[in-house]
Motif scaffolding. Structure first.
Motif, short mmCIF file in Angstrom:
data_model
loop_
_atom_site.label_atom_id
_atom_site.label_comp_id
_atom_site.label_asym_id
_atom_site.label_seq_id
_atom_site.Cartn_x
_atom_site.Cartn_y
_atom_site.Cartn_z
N LEU A 197 42.05 39.22 34.04
CA LEU A 197 42.77 40.16 34.89
C LEU A 197 43.84 40.94 34.13
O LEU A 197 44.36 41.94 34.61
CB LEU A 197 43.44 39.40 36.06
CG LEU A 197 42.48 38.70 37.02
CD1 LEU A 197 43.22 37.72 37.91
CD2 LEU A 197 41.72 39.72 37.87
N ARG A 198 44.15 40.46 32.92
CA ARG A 198 45.29 41.00 32.17
C ARG A 198 45.22 42.50 31.92
O ARG A 198 46.23 43.18 31.88
CB ARG A 198 45.40 40.26 30.82
CG ARG A 198 46.74 40.44 30.17
CD ARG A 198 46.85 39.68 28.88
NE ARG A 198 46.84 38.23 29.05
CZ ARG A 198 47.87 37.52 29.49
NH1 ARG A 198 48.98 38.14 29.83
NH2 ARG A 198 47.79 36.22 29.60
N LEU A 206 44.10 44.39 36.34
CA LEU A 206 44.68 44.21 37.68
C LEU A 206 45.79 45.23 37.96
O LEU A 206 46.70 45.43 37.15
CB LEU A 206 45.25 42.80 37.86
CG LEU A 206 45.55 42.53 39.33
CD1 LEU A 206 44.32 42.05 40.05
CD2 LEU A 206 46.69 41.57 39.51
N LEU A 209 48.23 43.20 43.62
CA LEU A 209 48.17 41.79 43.98
C LEU A 209 48.68 41.64 45.42
O LEU A 209 49.75 42.14 45.75
CB LEU A 209 49.06 40.96 43.04
CG LEU A 209 49.21 39.48 43.39
CD1 LEU A 209 47.90 38.73 43.18
CD2 LEU A 209 50.31 38.83 42.53
N LEU A 263 48.38 37.66 34.41
CA LEU A 263 48.32 39.02 34.98
C LEU A 263 49.02 40.00 34.03
O LEU A 263 49.83 39.59 33.20
CB LEU A 263 49.01 39.04 36.35
CG LEU A 263 48.44 38.09 37.40
CD1 LEU A 263 49.06 38.38 38.76
CD2 LEU A 263 46.92 38.18 37.49
N TYR A 283 52.16 45.53 37.85
CA TYR A 283 51.19 45.65 38.94
C TYR A 283 52.00 45.81 40.21
O TYR A 283 53.19 45.47 40.25
CB TYR A 283 50.26 44.43 39.01
CG TYR A 283 50.97 43.11 39.09
CD1 TYR A 283 51.39 42.61 40.31
CD2 TYR A 283 51.25 42.37 37.95
CE1 TYR A 283 52.08 41.40 40.38
CE2 TYR A 283 51.92 41.16 38.00
CZ TYR A 283 52.33 40.69 39.24
OH TYR A 283 53.02 39.52 39.30
#
Ligand code: AMP
Length: 296
Positions: free
Chosen positions: A155-156, A159, A162, A186, A190
């Motif tokens: 997901l780094r 994403l 969230l 993550l 985000y």
């Protein structure tokens, strides 16, 4: 359902994609609920949100619509990103995951966005779900973390959004450590939306971990059922045996219809009552903190 008031409270005025508006119309959502009217415009501006929202308030649409809208916007950008999981919705249980999946899929029905749910079972068996790189992935923190630590889900780099749905239950179900571990995987930046029926000190602490300079929304909640819908009766019983007899009679004679929640004062009483009701052919299940969260 608390519908929002005022001339601005219309889905058509929120800058939503026509495909999403079509889905909203097909769902029969005439106007946004209070929480949707407040949350959707702010989320579309890119703000982190801490929202007090209970089930039935329209909370799934309140985060689902902006999440889908932002993903569509990103897809149409000049340098569109490769297909990847760009939104993650963390929920406390499989049941809620399925409910959220159904709602998001219906909202995304006219788009080419893919929504998937991680499901139950062996992490290896769930790999195909993440290998398909859905745009939105819904799952419990433990299931998502298992995929991330197995490196089948990265997901780094992808994403963007969230969501923590029913954050108070996520904490109540002991998901805090999994959430903390997941946060390490993550990206640094985000957008996060946290929905919770209550703002307990634990939820406030979680907010510090997940949200950046959030807007706090506490929309007016629909009033609890008033006297017209709610009846409260008290029956005084002489002995513990009388209590059980009266209860069985109320159930067998169908004075109490539909499902009933029975509260007792201890664990042994919980099991004794369950066994006794079953002896009278009344199906019952026990719910108590000794049961693992999943079977609850
Ligand atoms: P939720 O709080 O997200 O679990 O939603 C509860 C129920 O409200 C679901 O059945 C939704 O389909 C419905 N719902 C959500 N938003 C609206 C709306 N704006 N108008 C009417 N029903 C809605």
């Amino acid at each position: 359902m608390a519908a929002a008031e005022g001339p601005a409270a219309r889905f058509e005025h929120m800058g939503l994609d026509p495909r999403l508006l079509r889905a909203v119309a097909e769902l029969g959502w005439g106007s946004p609920t209070s929480i949707q009217a407040e949350a959707i415009p702010l989320a579309l501006e890119g703000r982190d949100l801490l929202v007090r929202a209970r089930t039935g308030s329209g909370k799934t649409g309140a985060y689902g619509l902006p999440v889908l809208q932002l993903l569509l916007r990103g897809r149409e950008a000049p340098q569109a990103l490769p297909q990847a999981v760009r939104a993650l919705v963390l929920v406390p249980s499989r049941e809620l995951a399925l409910q959220v999946l159904r709602c998001l899929r219906r909202l995304a029905a006219a788009t080419d966005l893919r929504v998937a749910e991680l499901g139950d079972g062996d992490p290896a068996a769930l790999r195909p779900v993440v290998a398909a790189q859905p745009d939105v992935l819904v799952g419990t923190p433990g299931r998502v973390l298992a995929q991330v630590t197995a490196r089948s889900l990265v997901l780094r780099h992808s994403l963007e959004l969230l969501v923590l749905d029913e954050a108070d239950l996520l904490l109540g179900f002991g998901c805090l450590e999994d959430i903390k571990a997941l946060l390490c995987h993550l990206p640094k930046i985000y957008q996060a939306l946290l929905m919770s029926a209550t703002f307990s000190p634990d939820v406030e602490a979680l907010k510090e971990l997940v949200l950046h300079n959030p807007v706090r929304l506490c929309p007016a909640q629909a009033p609890l059922p008033g006297p017209a819908q709610l009846q409260q009766l008290v029956l005084r019983c002489g002995t513990a045996e009388d209590k059980v007899l009266v209860l069985v009679a109320l159930l067998r004679l169908r004075v109490l219809r539909g499902r009933a929640l029975l509260f007792v004062s201890s664990l042994p009483r919980c099991y004794r009552l369950k066994l006794l009701l079953e002896q009278f052919g009344i199906g019952a299940c026990a719910l108590n903190p000794e049961l693992p969260a999943r079977s609850r």
